[in-house]
Motif scaffolding. Structure first.
Motif, PDB file in Angstrom:
ATOM      1  N   PHE A  78       0.883  -1.223   0.044  1.00  0.00           N
ATOM      2  CA  PHE A  78      -0.063  -0.110  -0.025  1.00  0.00           C
ATOM      3  C   PHE A  78       0.943   1.236   0.062  1.00  0.00           C
ATOM      4  O   PHE A  78       0.611   2.099  -0.789  1.00  0.00           O
ATOM      5  CB  PHE A  78      -0.914   0.082   1.206  1.00  0.00           C
ATOM      6  CG  PHE A  78      -1.535   1.306   1.397  1.00  0.00           C
ATOM      7  CD1 PHE A  78      -2.797   1.655   0.570  1.00  0.00           C
ATOM      8  CD2 PHE A  78      -1.396   2.030   2.405  1.00  0.00           C
ATOM      9  CE1 PHE A  78      -3.160   2.895   0.693  1.00  0.00           C
ATOM     10  CE2 PHE A  78      -2.107   3.354   2.427  1.00  0.00           C
ATOM     11  CZ  PHE A  78      -2.912   3.998   1.752  1.00  0.00           C
ATOM     12  N   TRP A  79       1.809   1.169   1.028  1.00  0.00           N
ATOM     13  CA  TRP A  79       2.931   2.483   1.008  1.00  0.00           C
ATOM     14  C   TRP A  79       3.495   2.541  -0.498  1.00  0.00           C
ATOM     15  O   TRP A  79       3.639   3.908  -0.803  1.00  0.00           O
ATOM     16  CB  TRP A  79       3.860   2.117   1.932  1.00  0.00           C
ATOM     17  CG  TRP A  79       4.731   3.243   1.902  1.00  0.00           C
ATOM     18  CD1 TRP A  79       4.660   4.569   2.483  1.00  0.00           C
ATOM     19  CD2 TRP A  79       6.020   3.140   1.552  1.00  0.00           C
ATOM     20  NE1 TRP A  79       5.934   5.039   2.411  1.00  0.00           N
ATOM     21  CE2 TRP A  79       6.866   4.311   1.616  1.00  0.00           C
ATOM     22  CE3 TRP A  79       6.823   1.892   1.009  1.00  0.00           C
ATOM     23  CZ2 TRP A  79       8.119   4.552   1.493  1.00  0.00           C
ATOM     24  CZ3 TRP A  79       8.251   2.242   0.775  1.00  0.00           C
ATOM     25  CH2 TRP A  79       8.905   3.560   0.934  1.00  0.00           C
ATOM     26  N   ALA A  80       3.810   1.412  -1.211  1.00  0.00           N
ATOM     27  CA  ALA A  80       4.555   1.619  -2.479  1.00  0.00           C
ATOM     28  C   ALA A  80       3.559   1.967  -3.578  1.00  0.00           C
ATOM     29  O   ALA A  80       4.065   2.679  -4.466  1.00  0.00           O
ATOM     30  CB  ALA A  80       5.226   0.547  -2.774  1.00  0.00           C
ATOM     31  N   THR A  81       2.279   1.671  -3.515  1.00  0.00           N
ATOM     32  CA  THR A  81       1.274   1.842  -4.947  1.00  0.00           C
ATOM     33  C   THR A  81       0.269   2.734  -4.468  1.00  0.00           C
ATOM     34  O   THR A  81      -0.150   3.419  -5.121  1.00  0.00           O
ATOM     35  CB  THR A  81       0.823   0.562  -5.071  1.00  0.00           C
ATOM     36  OG1 THR A  81       0.035  -0.181  -4.123  1.00  0.00           O
ATOM     37  CG2 THR A  81       1.784  -0.742  -5.569  1.00  0.00           C
ATOM     38  N   ASP A  82       0.179   2.998  -3.223  1.00  0.00           N
ATOM     39  CA  ASP A  82      -1.088   3.922  -2.801  1.00  0.00           C
ATOM     40  C   ASP A  82      -2.549   3.555  -3.254  1.00  0.00           C
ATOM     41  O   ASP A  82      -3.460   4.125  -3.195  1.00  0.00           O
ATOM     42  CB  ASP A  82      -0.983   5.331  -3.263  1.00  0.00           C
ATOM     43  CG  ASP A  82      -1.705   6.377  -2.419  1.00  0.00           C
ATOM     44  OD1 ASP A  82      -1.913   6.171  -1.285  1.00  0.00           O
ATOM     45  OD2 ASP A  82      -1.998   7.344  -2.874  1.00  0.00           O
ATOM     46  N   TYR A  83      -2.514   2.109  -3.610  1.00  0.00           N
ATOM     47  CA  TYR A  83      -3.859   1.377  -3.776  1.00  0.00           C
ATOM     48  C   TYR A  83      -4.639   1.029  -2.411  1.00  0.00           C
ATOM     49  O   TYR A  83      -4.185   0.172  -1.866  1.00  0.00           O
ATOM     50  CB  TYR A  83      -3.616   0.165  -4.827  1.00  0.00           C
ATOM     51  CG  TYR A  83      -3.246   0.387  -6.013  1.00  0.00           C
ATOM     52  CD1 TYR A  83      -3.584   1.509  -6.890  1.00  0.00           C
ATOM     53  CD2 TYR A  83      -2.332  -0.505  -6.635  1.00  0.00           C
ATOM     54  CE1 TYR A  83      -3.099   1.822  -8.239  1.00  0.00           C
ATOM     55  CE2 TYR A  83      -1.857  -0.239  -7.987  1.00  0.00           C
ATOM     56  CZ  TYR A  83      -2.313   0.893  -8.656  1.00  0.00           C
ATOM     57  OH  TYR A  83      -1.901   1.256  -9.835  1.00  0.00           O
ATOM     58  N   ILE A 100      -6.969  -0.761  -1.757  1.00  0.00           N
ATOM     59  CA  ILE A 100      -7.152  -2.292  -1.425  1.00  0.00           C
ATOM     60  C   ILE A 100      -6.207  -2.793  -0.544  1.00  0.00           C
ATOM     61  O   ILE A 100      -6.611  -3.915   0.247  1.00  0.00           O
ATOM     62  CB  ILE A 100      -7.526  -3.093  -2.896  1.00  0.00           C
ATOM     63  CG1 ILE A 100      -7.827  -4.564  -2.852  1.00  0.00           C
ATOM     64  CG2 ILE A 100      -5.977  -3.245  -3.609  1.00  0.00           C
ATOM     65  CD1 ILE A 100      -9.380  -4.597  -1.894  1.00  0.00           C
ATOM     66  N   TRP A 101      -4.871  -2.583  -0.639  1.00  0.00           N
ATOM     67  CA  TRP A 101      -3.852  -2.836   0.190  1.00  0.00           C
ATOM     68  C   TRP A 101      -4.104  -2.878   1.396  1.00  0.00           C
ATOM     69  O   TRP A 101      -3.925  -3.482   2.547  1.00  0.00           O
ATOM     70  CB  TRP A 101      -2.550  -2.783  -0.502  1.00  0.00           C
ATOM     71  CG  TRP A 101      -2.286  -3.435  -1.660  1.00  0.00           C
ATOM     72  CD1 TRP A 101      -2.278  -2.987  -2.949  1.00  0.00           C
ATOM     73  CD2 TRP A 101      -2.120  -4.760  -1.764  1.00  0.00           C
ATOM     74  NE1 TRP A 101      -2.014  -3.713  -3.792  1.00  0.00           N
ATOM     75  CE2 TRP A 101      -1.830  -4.917  -3.152  1.00  0.00           C
ATOM     76  CE3 TRP A 101      -1.880  -5.881  -0.977  1.00  0.00           C
ATOM     77  CZ2 TRP A 101      -1.535  -6.271  -3.922  1.00  0.00           C
ATOM     78  CZ3 TRP A 101      -1.602  -7.059  -1.552  1.00  0.00           C
ATOM     79  CH2 TRP A 101      -1.406  -7.537  -3.166  1.00  0.00           C
ATOM     80  N   ALA A 102      -4.723  -1.311   1.942  1.00  0.00           N
ATOM     81  CA  ALA A 102      -4.659  -1.020   3.235  1.00  0.00           C
ATOM     82  C   ALA A 102      -5.792  -1.753   3.790  1.00  0.00           C
ATOM     83  O   ALA A 102      -6.030  -2.381   5.056  1.00  0.00           O
ATOM     84  CB  ALA A 102      -5.209   0.368   3.323  1.00  0.00           C
ATOM     85  N   THR A 103      -7.200  -1.985   2.977  1.00  0.00           N
ATOM     86  CA  THR A 103      -8.117  -2.770   3.466  1.00  0.00           C
ATOM     87  C   THR A 103      -7.375  -4.202   3.744  1.00  0.00           C
ATOM     88  O   THR A 103      -8.146  -4.747   4.656  1.00  0.00           O
ATOM     89  CB  THR A 103      -9.328  -2.849   2.239  1.00  0.00           C
ATOM     90  OG1 THR A 103      -9.715  -1.524   2.024  1.00  0.00           O
ATOM     91  CG2 THR A 103     -10.512  -3.730   2.998  1.00  0.00           C
ATOM     92  N   ALA A 104      -6.935  -4.745   2.789  1.00  0.00           N
ATOM     93  CA  ALA A 104      -6.411  -6.044   3.039  1.00  0.00           C
ATOM     94  C   ALA A 104      -5.705  -6.348   4.315  1.00  0.00           C
ATOM     95  O   ALA A 104      -5.851  -7.283   4.963  1.00  0.00           O
ATOM     96  CB  ALA A 104      -5.515  -6.605   1.805  1.00  0.00           C
ATOM     97  N   SER A 105      -4.748  -5.168   4.684  1.00  0.00           N
ATOM     98  CA  SER A 105      -4.083  -5.305   5.833  1.00  0.00           C
ATOM     99  C   SER A 105      -4.875  -5.484   6.967  1.00  0.00           C
ATOM    100  O   SER A 105      -4.686  -6.099   8.022  1.00  0.00           O
ATOM    101  CB  SER A 105      -3.206  -4.019   5.966  1.00  0.00           C
ATOM    102  OG  SER A 105      -2.195  -4.078   4.979  1.00  0.00           O
ATOM    103  N   VAL A 106      -5.864  -4.553   7.077  1.00  0.00           N
ATOM    104  CA  VAL A 106      -6.980  -4.726   8.230  1.00  0.00           C
ATOM    105  C   VAL A 106      -7.642  -6.068   8.536  1.00  0.00           C
ATOM    106  O   VAL A 106      -7.748  -6.391   9.533  1.00  0.00           O
ATOM    107  CB  VAL A 106      -8.101  -3.727   8.167  1.00  0.00           C
ATOM    108  CG1 VAL A 106      -9.126  -3.887   9.332  1.00  0.00           C
ATOM    109  CG2 VAL A 106      -7.448  -2.094   8.030  1.00  0.00           C
ATOM    110  N   TRP A 107      -7.797  -6.736   7.318  1.00  0.00           N
ATOM    111  CA  TRP A 107      -8.391  -7.939   7.380  1.00  0.00           C
ATOM    112  C   TRP A 107      -7.410  -9.048   7.961  1.00  0.00           C
ATOM    113  O   TRP A 107      -7.704 -10.002   8.759  1.00  0.00           O
ATOM    114  CB  TRP A 107      -9.107  -8.367   6.161  1.00  0.00           C
ATOM    115  CG  TRP A 107     -10.486  -7.873   5.827  1.00  0.00           C
ATOM    116  CD1 TRP A 107     -10.821  -6.718   5.171  1.00  0.00           C
ATOM    117  CD2 TRP A 107     -11.557  -8.303   6.631  1.00  0.00           C
ATOM    118  NE1 TRP A 107     -11.947  -6.550   4.819  1.00  0.00           N
ATOM    119  CE2 TRP A 107     -12.583  -7.423   5.943  1.00  0.00           C
ATOM    120  CE3 TRP A 107     -11.936  -9.619   7.060  1.00  0.00           C
ATOM    121  CZ2 TRP A 107     -13.876  -7.781   6.446  1.00  0.00           C
ATOM    122  CZ3 TRP A 107     -13.409  -9.739   7.561  1.00  0.00           C
ATOM    123  CH2 TRP A 107     -14.288  -8.822   7.122  1.00  0.00           C
TER     124      TRP A 107
END
Length: 106
Positions: free
Chosen positions: A39-44, A46-53
Motif C-alpha cells: 500500500f505504501w509503495a502503490t497507494d492502492y 485495496i492493500w490497506a483494506t487487506a491489511s486490516v483483514w
C-alpha cells in the motif's frame, strides 16, 4: 523431574495442538506487514483494506492458538519451569497486543 520432557496437555492423538496452530497468526501478521508495504509503495486502497483483514485474522488465530498454549503452559508445571516458555508467552502477548492496537487505530 523424572527425566522426561513435558507433555502437551492439549493434543489430538498425541500431537500437540498449539504448534499446529501457530503458523496461522504468524502468516496473517506477516502478510499484513507485506500488504502495508505494498500500500505504501502503490497507494492502492485495496492493500490497506487487506491489511486490516489480515490483522484481524492474525489476532483471532493468535487467540485460538493462545488457548491451547495456555492449556499446555498451565497443564504441566515442568513447562512453567522453563524460562524460554515464559519468554515465549510474554513476547507473544506483547505482539498480539501491538497487533490489536494497530488494528484498532485503523
Amino acid at each position: 523431574m523424572n527425566g522426561t520432557n513435558p507433555k502437551s496437555t492439549a493434543s489430538i492423538a498425541g500431537h500437540p495442538i498449539h504448534p499446529m496452530l501457530i503458523p496461522f497468526p504468524v502468516v496473517f501478521l506477516v502478510t499484513a506487514f507485506v500488504s502495508d508495504f505494498v500500500f505504501w509503495a502503490t497507494d492502492y486502497e485495496i492493500w490497506a483494506t487487506a491489511s486490516v483483514w489480515f490483522l484481524g485474522a492474525g489476532i483471532v488465530m493468535a487467540l485460538v492458538a493462545a488457548l491451547f498454549g495456555f492449556t499446555d503452559f498451565f497443564g504441566d508445571s515442568r513447562i512453567r519451569d522453563i524460562s524460554d516458555a515464559w519468554q515465549h508467552l510474554i513476547g507473544n502477548l506483547v505482539a498480539v497486543v501491538l497487533a490489536f492496537i494497530n488494528w484498532f487505530i485503523r
